[in-house]
Write a protein that holds these residues in place. Structure first.
Motif, PDB file in Angstrom:
ATOM      1  N   SER A 109       0.966  -1.284  -0.077  1.00  0.00           N
ATOM      2  CA  SER A 109       0.028   0.153   0.240  1.00  0.00           C
ATOM      3  C   SER A 109       0.806   1.265   0.198  1.00  0.00           C
ATOM      4  N   PHE A 110       0.372   2.519  -0.663  1.00  0.00           N
ATOM      5  CA  PHE A 110       1.070   3.395  -0.852  1.00  0.00           C
ATOM      6  C   PHE A 110       0.187   4.677  -1.015  1.00  0.00           C
ATOM      7  N   HIS A 111       0.779   5.815  -0.564  1.00  0.00           N
ATOM      8  CA  HIS A 111       0.531   7.139  -0.890  1.00  0.00           C
ATOM      9  C   HIS A 111       1.137   7.977  -2.151  1.00  0.00           C
ATOM     10  N   ALA A 112       0.499   8.490  -2.974  1.00  0.00           N
ATOM     11  CA  ALA A 112       0.968   9.121  -4.052  1.00  0.00           C
ATOM     12  C   ALA A 112       0.238  10.632  -4.283  1.00  0.00           C
ATOM     13  N   PRO A 124      -4.023  14.148  -3.495  1.00  0.00           N
ATOM     14  CA  PRO A 124      -3.436  12.911  -2.870  1.00  0.00           C
ATOM     15  C   PRO A 124      -4.198  11.713  -3.173  1.00  0.00           C
ATOM     16  N   LEU A 125      -3.462  10.740  -3.088  1.00  0.00           N
ATOM     17  CA  LEU A 125      -4.128   9.386  -3.463  1.00  0.00           C
ATOM     18  C   LEU A 125      -3.478   8.319  -2.584  1.00  0.00           C
ATOM     19  N   THR A 126      -4.654   7.274  -2.121  1.00  0.00           N
ATOM     20  CA  THR A 126      -4.006   6.450  -1.219  1.00  0.00           C
ATOM     21  C   THR A 126      -4.432   5.051  -1.957  1.00  0.00           C
ATOM     22  N   PHE A 127      -3.684   4.128  -1.935  1.00  0.00           N
ATOM     23  CA  PHE A 127      -3.795   2.821  -2.579  1.00  0.00           C
ATOM     24  C   PHE A 127      -3.820   1.808  -1.670  1.00  0.00           C
ATOM     25  N   ILE A 128      -4.713   0.820  -1.499  1.00  0.00           N
ATOM     26  CA  ILE A 128      -4.611  -0.333  -0.523  1.00  0.00           C
ATOM     27  C   ILE A 128      -5.088  -1.544  -1.197  1.00  0.00           C
ATOM     28  N   ARG A 129      -3.994  -2.642  -1.781  1.00  0.00           N
ATOM     29  CA  ARG A 129      -4.630  -3.507  -2.390  1.00  0.00           C
ATOM     30  C   ARG A 129      -5.428  -3.160  -3.926  1.00  0.00           C
TER      31      ARG A 129
END
Length: 182
Positions: A109-112, A124-129
């Motif tokens: 998982s990451f932020h971009a 802002p973007l938060t990716f979780i699986r």
């Protein structure tokens, strides 16, 4: 009059969506059983979580086909992460090809920061699986891109996002959805 937005509340990150919608002046109701589909609402949010579990529960509860049909007939829908997969792979109302967990597993998982609608405005973007949007069908427009790849798209009454807007402070995606509702 403020819109009423239904949030699928069978599994996943639905409370955060409800709180965000309420902060934007919407009334939020939960969809937990088939009878909830009889309530009046102006749009629906399909949250992140486990798309396979959500689809199974929708079928088991007799909610799958009525909800799919309402979206196909024009009910504004916002699907995030698993909700994107529901729209694309299960309901087949959003003409995109997605690949599950394409951005990595839980530990990946990451932020971009992505770009909003071909502008230089970063969000802002938060990716979780997260799933990856691999192909766009006719009439699908990119809303948010990351490294020139679409991570949120719009098609008619539907918006699908690979990330979790409910976990960041930016309201661009919700505002685009609420424009569809209005």
């Amino acid at each position: 009059m403020s819109p009423t937005i239904a949030v699928l509340a069978l599994q996943g990150a639905f409370i955060e969506h409800e709180q965000r919608l309420q902060s934007l002046g919407c009334a939020a109701i939960e969809l937990r059983q088939a009878a909830d589909l009889e309530r009046s609402f102006d749009g629906v949010v399909l949250p992140g979580g486990e798309s396979t579990v959500q689809a199974k529960l929708l079928h088991d509860l007799g909610m799958f086909e009525p909800l799919r049909q309402r979206i196909a007939e024009g009910l504004p829908a916002l699907g995030t992460c698993a909700g994107l997969i529901l729209l694309a792979d299960h309901f087949r109302t959003l003409p995109v090809t997605v690949r599950r967990n394409a951005y990595g597993r839980q530990l990946g998982s990451f932020h971009a920061e992505g770009c909003w609608e071909n502008t230089n405005e970063a969000i802002p973007l938060t990716f979780i699986r997260a799933p990856r949007i691999e192909a766009l069908g006719p009439g699908v427009e990119p809303l948010v891109t990351l490294n020139d790849a679409p991570v949120a798209v719009r098609h008619l009454n539907q918006i699908g996002a690979a990330f979790h807007p409910e976990l960041d402070s930016d309201n661009c995606l919700y505002e685009a959805f609420l424009e569809r509702v209005a």
